[in-house]
Motif scaffolding. Structure first.
Motif, mmCIF file in Angstrom:
data_model
loop_
_atom_site.group_PDB
_atom_site.id
_atom_site.type_symbol
_atom_site.label_atom_id
_atom_site.label_comp_id
_atom_site.label_asym_id
_atom_site.label_seq_id
_atom_site.Cartn_x
_atom_site.Cartn_y
_atom_site.Cartn_z
ATOM 1 N N TYR A 50 -3.838 -8.240 9.189
ATOM 2 C CA TYR A 50 -4.913 -9.098 8.700
ATOM 3 C C TYR A 50 -5.255 -8.830 7.236
ATOM 4 O O TYR A 50 -6.172 -9.431 6.687
ATOM 5 C CB TYR A 50 -6.150 -8.964 9.580
ATOM 6 N N ARG A 51 -4.499 -7.926 6.623
ATOM 7 C CA ARG A 51 -4.653 -7.696 5.188
ATOM 8 C C ARG A 51 -3.637 -8.537 4.393
ATOM 9 O O ARG A 51 -3.345 -8.253 3.247
ATOM 10 C CB ARG A 51 -4.467 -6.207 4.879
ATOM 11 N N TYR A 52 -3.133 -9.549 5.040
ATOM 12 C CA TYR A 52 -2.149 -10.450 4.416
ATOM 13 C C TYR A 52 -2.646 -11.009 3.086
ATOM 14 O O TYR A 52 -1.883 -11.150 2.128
ATOM 15 C CB TYR A 52 -1.821 -11.587 5.394
ATOM 16 N N SER A 53 -3.912 -11.332 2.998
ATOM 17 C CA SER A 53 -4.452 -11.977 1.791
ATOM 18 C C SER A 53 -4.316 -11.092 0.552
ATOM 19 O O SER A 53 -4.287 -11.587 -0.574
ATOM 20 C CB SER A 53 -5.924 -12.338 1.998
ATOM 21 N N GLU A 54 -4.235 -9.759 0.758
ATOM 22 C CA GLU A 54 -4.134 -8.845 -0.381
ATOM 23 C C GLU A 54 -2.783 -8.951 -1.078
ATOM 24 O O GLU A 54 -2.651 -8.578 -2.251
ATOM 25 C CB GLU A 54 -4.356 -7.402 0.081
ATOM 26 N N ILE A 55 -1.774 -9.436 -0.364
ATOM 27 C CA ILE A 55 -0.433 -9.479 -0.948
ATOM 28 C C ILE A 55 0.249 -10.830 -0.737
ATOM 29 O O ILE A 55 1.471 -10.924 -0.827
ATOM 30 C CB ILE A 55 0.459 -8.363 -0.358
ATOM 31 N N LYS A 56 -0.527 -11.860 -0.472
ATOM 32 C CA LYS A 56 0.093 -13.167 -0.240
ATOM 33 C C LYS A 56 0.767 -13.705 -1.499
ATOM 34 O O LYS A 56 1.661 -14.540 -1.426
ATOM 35 C CB LYS A 56 -0.932 -14.167 0.282
ATOM 36 N N ASP A 57 0.334 -13.224 -2.666
ATOM 37 C CA ASP A 57 0.962 -13.632 -3.921
ATOM 38 C C ASP A 57 1.935 -12.569 -4.410
ATOM 39 O O ASP A 57 2.139 -12.368 -5.608
ATOM 40 C CB ASP A 57 -0.099 -13.886 -5.005
ATOM 41 N N PHE A 58 2.547 -11.879 -3.474
ATOM 42 C CA PHE A 58 3.466 -10.772 -3.766
ATOM 43 C C PHE A 58 4.605 -11.242 -4.668
ATOM 44 O O PHE A 58 5.271 -12.228 -4.381
ATOM 45 C CB PHE A 58 4.031 -10.236 -2.452
ATOM 46 N N ASP A 59 4.816 -10.544 -5.794
ATOM 47 C CA ASP A 59 5.862 -10.942 -6.738
ATOM 48 C C ASP A 59 6.543 -9.696 -7.283
ATOM 49 O O ASP A 59 5.898 -8.837 -7.876
ATOM 50 C CB ASP A 59 5.253 -11.750 -7.886
ATOM 51 N N ILE A 60 7.844 -9.580 -7.063
ATOM 52 C CA ILE A 60 8.601 -8.433 -7.583
ATOM 53 C C ILE A 60 9.761 -8.924 -8.453
ATOM 54 O O ILE A 60 10.819 -8.323 -8.503
ATOM 55 C CB ILE A 60 9.127 -7.536 -6.444
ATOM 56 N N SER A 61 9.527 -10.021 -9.152
ATOM 57 C CA SER A 61 10.597 -10.619 -9.950
ATOM 58 C C SER A 61 10.716 -9.996 -11.337
ATOM 59 O O SER A 61 11.715 -10.190 -12.015
ATOM 60 C CB SER A 61 10.361 -12.121 -10.094
ATOM 61 N N ALA A 62 9.697 -9.253 -11.774
ATOM 62 C CA ALA A 62 9.744 -8.663 -13.117
ATOM 63 C C ALA A 62 10.822 -7.589 -13.191
ATOM 64 O O ALA A 62 11.169 -6.965 -12.192
ATOM 65 C CB ALA A 62 8.382 -8.073 -13.475
ATOM 66 N N THR A 63 11.354 -7.372 -14.389
ATOM 67 C CA THR A 63 12.407 -6.363 -14.564
ATOM 68 C C THR A 63 11.860 -5.027 -15.040
ATOM 69 O O THR A 63 12.459 -3.994 -14.815
ATOM 70 C CB THR A 63 13.452 -6.861 -15.583
ATOM 71 N N THR A 64 10.732 -5.048 -15.720
ATOM 72 C CA THR A 64 10.135 -3.799 -16.195
ATOM 73 C C THR A 64 8.640 -3.801 -15.905
ATOM 74 O O THR A 64 8.006 -4.851 -15.855
ATOM 75 C CB THR A 64 10.340 -3.624 -17.718
ATOM 76 N N TYR A 65 8.091 -2.614 -15.726
ATOM 77 C CA TYR A 65 6.666 -2.469 -15.424
ATOM 78 C C TYR A 65 6.105 -1.299 -16.220
ATOM 79 O O TYR A 65 6.793 -0.310 -16.469
ATOM 80 C CB TYR A 65 6.457 -2.178 -13.932
ATOM 81 N N ASP A 66 4.822 -1.422 -16.607
ATOM 82 C CA ASP A 66 4.161 -0.249 -17.150
ATOM 83 C C ASP A 66 3.610 0.551 -15.974
ATOM 84 O O ASP A 66 3.764 0.178 -14.812
ATOM 85 C CB ASP A 66 3.058 -0.634 -18.147
ATOM 86 N N GLU A 67 2.963 1.680 -16.270
ATOM 87 C CA GLU A 67 2.536 2.593 -15.213
ATOM 88 C C GLU A 67 1.559 1.943 -14.253
ATOM 89 O O GLU A 67 1.678 2.080 -13.031
ATOM 90 C CB GLU A 67 1.902 3.842 -15.849
ATOM 91 N N ALA A 68 0.574 1.203 -14.803
ATOM 92 C CA ALA A 68 -0.434 0.566 -13.948
ATOM 93 C C ALA A 68 0.189 -0.498 -13.048
ATOM 94 O O ALA A 68 -0.107 -0.576 -11.850
ATOM 95 C CB ALA A 68 -1.539 -0.049 -14.814
ATOM 96 N N GLU A 69 1.065 -1.323 -13.633
ATOM 97 C CA GLU A 69 1.723 -2.369 -12.852
ATOM 98 C C GLU A 69 2.626 -1.770 -11.784
ATOM 99 O O GLU A 69 2.735 -2.291 -10.678
ATOM 100 C CB GLU A 69 2.535 -3.279 -13.778
ATOM 101 N N TYR A 70 3.277 -0.660 -12.133
ATOM 102 C CA TYR A 70 4.154 0.001 -11.167
ATOM 103 C C TYR A 70 3.357 0.519 -9.975
ATOM 104 O O TYR A 70 3.774 0.357 -8.820
ATOM 105 C CB TYR A 70 4.902 1.162 -11.834
ATOM 106 N N GLU A 71 2.220 1.134 -10.237
ATOM 107 C CA GLU A 71 1.392 1.648 -9.151
ATOM 108 C C GLU A 71 0.873 0.515 -8.269
ATOM 109 O O GLU A 71 0.808 0.641 -7.047
ATOM 110 C CB GLU A 71 0.207 2.452 -9.728
#
Length: 435
Positions: free
Chosen positions: A302-323
């Motif tokens: 039921y926590r689906y709403s927290e990640i319904k916009d899940f996107d892992i298409s980026a190639t690089t992340y900074d530390e905050a985005e990675y976490e």
């Protein structure tokens, strides 16, 4: 006192590492697949090295001025400080003019390389006759080769060596040994006969051979480093392509599972499973923290709403985005595992009701999530499902559910879990009836 000293030493060490990474670290936030970004960082680092080198040259000149007390030496020393500053400012301006323009970064690299070898030659020309300074200043020529090698560019290194070798040879002939003065009035053949047997000739040959050997070793190191860098870059590019394809597949898969979790799971059923799971967990002696974790996991879909916009298409992340990505990925994986338990429950109940269970299917289910937390939730889900109405069956009574569990479904669970559930089955019935 010892503890405070260790803390202080650690702070100093961290500060030192941070300063080194900022001014001289090649790995400072650089994407190694971006050649221009790598070259820009190398320029920044080498600019800082050149600045330190300039200060060292100025210090040598200052010591020479103090020892000789000649006005010309003092004049050169005074001029060296602003020259060092101006060269550093020029390199900084070139490097920062356009960080993404390869041509401008190459120009900065060539200027930096030219300055480092020219300055080392000029310092040697100025100090070679000053006794103890001759050896130190001569080593600076080798130092220039090492600094230029930091670019990991074989062509640039070979070009710098060629010019340095010629310049150093000219200096040896004109200043170090003043060979040009010995040629006056002599033919080439007479000069060679006279010069070949001298100590100066042997020293010149030895210096040239050592310099060439040093260059060869540095060139091999640069060749290996450049090759490894290219291979790492190719490997990273391939890995990112695979990651991109895999991310697309995983993203689509997660979306399908999440939508299924959101649409198909009955909310009342899920909360019933949660309460029954908590009760069964208390039967087996779980502590409060573990029961809380189990309770959260039972309704995690039921926590689906927290990640319904899940996107892992980026190639690089900074530390905050990675976490943030890591947290969402972990939550998504937990939702998938929880949905798997629900599917196992449905498969078990339906197979036993319709008498279509097989040994192969039973083994597959038993090997899925065998940990105690998952088994408790699966057991609670089976009990609630048996007691509930479904398209393929009518609701079972408590007695019928326990009988079916005891005689046909007990093999799915640990013996101690099965025994505790059967022993306190009346409490589970009371809890279910009070929903």
């Amino acid at each position: 006192m010892e503890e405070k000293k260790k803390v202080k030493d650690n702070k100093i060490k961290k500060l030192g590492n941070a300063l080194f990474a900022k001014f001289f670290g090649f790995e400072e936030g650089i994407d190694i697949t971006d050649d221009v970004a790598v070259l820009n960082r190398r320029n920044v680092v080498i600019k800082n090295i050149i600045f330190i080198s300039g200060l060292f040259y100025s210090l040598l000149l200052l010591i020479l001025s103090i020892s000789t007390k000649q006005r010309t030496d003092w004049a050169i020393t005074v001029i060296s400080f602003p020259v060092t500053y101006l060269i550093n400012k020029l390199l900084k301006a070139l490097i920062n003019m356009d960080r993404k323009d390869k041509t401008k970064q190459l120009i900065a690299a060539y200027i930096a390389s030219f300055y480092i070898f020219l300055s080392s030659v000029l310092i040697y020309a100025r100090l070679y006759s000053s006794g103890i300074f001759e050896t130190v200043s001569y080593i600076l020529i080798y130092y220039a080769i090492v600094v230029i090698s930091l670019y990991q560019d074989k062509k640039l290194l070979s070009t710098a060596f060629s010019y340095l070798f010629v310049l150093v040879t000219v200096i040896h002939f004109t200043w170090t040994y003043q060979i040009t003065t010995r040629t006056q009035g002599l033919s080439v053949l007479d000069f060679l006969k006279d010069f070949v047997g001298t100590n100066e000739f042997g020293d010149l040959i030895l210096r040239s051979l050592v310099f060439a050997l040093f260059y060869l070793v540095v060139y091999v190191i640069v060749s290996i480093g450049q090759y490894m860098q290219e291979e790492r870059k190719k490997e990273l590019i391939k890995r990112r392509q695979v990651q991109k394809d895999f991310s697309s597949i995983v993203g689509n898969l997660f979306q399908a599972v999440f939508i299924n979790a959101y649409i198909n799971v009955n909310q009342e059923h899920a909360y019933q499973v949660q309460k029954v799971s908590e009760k069964i967990a208390s039967f087996v002696g779980m502590n409060e923290a573990d029961i809380k974790n189990l309770s959260e996991y039972a309704i995690i879909h039921y926590r689906y709403s927290e990640i319904k916009d899940f996107d892992i298409s980026a190639t690089t992340y900074d530390e905050a985005e990675y976490e943030q990505l890591k947290a969402k990925t972990t939550l998504g994986a937990d939702i998938v595992k929880r949905m798997e338990l629900s599917q196992n429950c449905e498969a078990i109940v339906r197979s036993h009701v319709e008498n279509t269970i097989s040994d192969e299917k039973m083994r597959a289910i038993m090997n899925t999530q065998p940990d105690l937390q998952s088994q408790i939730i699966l057991l609670a889900d089976i009990y609630v499902t048996l007691r509930s109405f479904n398209t393929y069956k009518r609701p079972y009574t408590h007695a019928m559910s326990i009988s079916l569990f005891e005689h046909q479904m007990s093999n799915y669970f640990r013996i101690e879990l099965k025994d505790r559930f059967l022993k306190f089955a009346d409490e589970v019935e009371e809890l279910y009836n009070n929903f």
